[in-house]
Design an enzyme around this catalytic site. Structure first.
Site, short mmCIF file in Angstrom:
data_model
loop_
_atom_site.label_atom_id
_atom_site.label_comp_id
_atom_site.label_asym_id
_atom_site.label_seq_id
_atom_site.Cartn_x
_atom_site.Cartn_y
_atom_site.Cartn_z
N HIS A 175 2.77 9.74 -5.02
CA HIS A 175 2.14 10.33 -6.20
C HIS A 175 2.61 11.77 -6.41
CE1 HIS A 175 -0.34 6.91 -6.87
NE2 HIS A 175 -1.16 7.11 -5.85
N HIS B 117 1.90 6.96 0.94
CA HIS B 117 1.45 6.55 -0.40
C HIS B 117 1.17 7.78 -1.27
CE1 HIS B 117 -0.87 4.02 -3.31
NE2 HIS B 117 -1.49 5.18 -3.51
N GLU B 118 0.40 8.72 -0.75
CA GLU B 118 0.01 9.88 -1.55
C GLU B 118 1.21 10.77 -1.87
OE1 GLU B 118 -2.77 9.86 -2.94
OE2 GLU B 118 -3.67 8.28 -1.73
N HIS C 136 0.84 3.71 -9.41
CA HIS C 136 0.58 2.57 -8.55
C HIS C 136 1.45 1.37 -8.90
CE1 HIS C 136 -3.61 4.21 -7.35
NE2 HIS C 136 -2.70 4.50 -6.45
#
Length: 306
Positions: A267, A263-264, A273
């Site tokens: 980014h 997930h990170e 998101h």
């Protein structure tokens, strides 16, 4: 013939019926077994979001202890203005109503403006600390895709083909395999490769475990609440909250390093998101779960780097 004793039961020569002694014994046995059962249950750590439990049923126009914490949290995750003049009081004002409606709309909850059970339940779940940016650039086809980008759509330069990443000395060993797996998954979908380097200071992506206030303006909050955060390109910083219970696996009561790392890294590559609950880029991450990129994640990264 006189009755006779046998074990904990008092019986006759015709039928064996338990009387008071057996009832007492069974009650005692049940109590002991129940006590052992609860003793063996895992004890959950206090969460930084426990203050929300006291806000059940609190309505606009009232005041309650914990409201100011909620306001600060909604500011941190992008649903309330950082310039708010009322962020430090416990009044359930119109500004908070607006922020809650923004949150509810983003997560497809009933848009009421007050703290209904569904909203409180969602707020208490562990999540990424990157703001949701409900006004960020989103897909133009909301019925099909739900991904988003950071404001301005930052991304790595087209001339950058490989991102180096590194960990500081003393980093837990299971993080290496977890991040390696996550980088390989993104590399299959993005026009970028990842390569680990021992030179932490010169790496494009710097991955570390931090606790509480660690100098980047986004302090962690202890167990629960915010799990990790990362910065948009070309910053490259990725921080895990060192107070969480991490493991490189889908294990009950623990948080999966690979899933959160995946997930990170999204980014780090420039994705915001997603409002797709099944996407890796959905802000919330459950304990004991391992996720992989889904269609929305892949569509998002391809749209960003097309």
């Amino acid at each position: 013939m006189k009755p006779y004793k046998k074990g904990p039961f008092l019986t006759s020569n015709h039928t064996q019926k338990p009387i008071m002694e057996s009832k007492f014994f069974r009650s005692f046995l049940i109590t002991i077994i129940t006590s052992i059962f609860f003793f063996l249950l895992p004890i959950s750590s206090d969460s930084s979001m426990d203050f929300l439990r006291t806000l059940t049923g609190v309505r606009p126009g009232t005041s309650a202890a914990g409201i100011s914490k909620l306001k600060q949290y909604l500011i941190a995750i992008g649903h309330m203005s950082e310039k708010s003049q009322f962020a430090n009081n416990d009044n359930f004002d119109e500004e908070l109503v607006h922020a809650i409606k923004s949150y509810q709309k983003f997560f497809s909850l009933p848009v009421t403006g007050f703290l209904n059970p569904e909203t409180l339940d969602q707020l208490q779940k562990p999540r990424c600390g990157v703001p949701d940016n409900p006004t960020a650039t989103q897909s133009r086809i909301p019925a099909v895709s739900y991904f988003s980008f950071f404001p301005g759509k930052p991304r790595w330069s087209p001339t950058k083909k490989t991102l180096s990443y590194s960990f500081p000395k003393g980093t837990r060993q299971d993080a290496y395999a977890a991040i390696s797996a996550a980088t390989k998954e993104w590399s299959q979908q993005a026009p970028l490769k990842f390569a680990q380097t021992p030179d932490y200071d010169k790496a494009d992506v710097k991955i570390s475990f931090q606790v509480r206030d660690h100098g980047d303006g986004s302090a962690f909050d202890g167990p629960g609440g915010v799990l990790a955060h990362a910065f948009a390109p070309p910053d490259g910083r990725l921080h895990f909250d060192g107070d969480e219970q991490w493991v490189d696996a889908a294990q009950a009561g623990k948080m999966d390093l690979e899933t959160v790392g995946l997930h990170e890294l999204g980014h780090v590559l420039g994705l915001g998101h997603s409002t797709d609950k099944d996407a890796v880029m959905w802000p919330y991450i459950d304990f004991g779960v391992r996720k992989h990129l889904n269609k929305d994640d892949i569509d998002g990264i391809k749209a960003l780097y097309k």
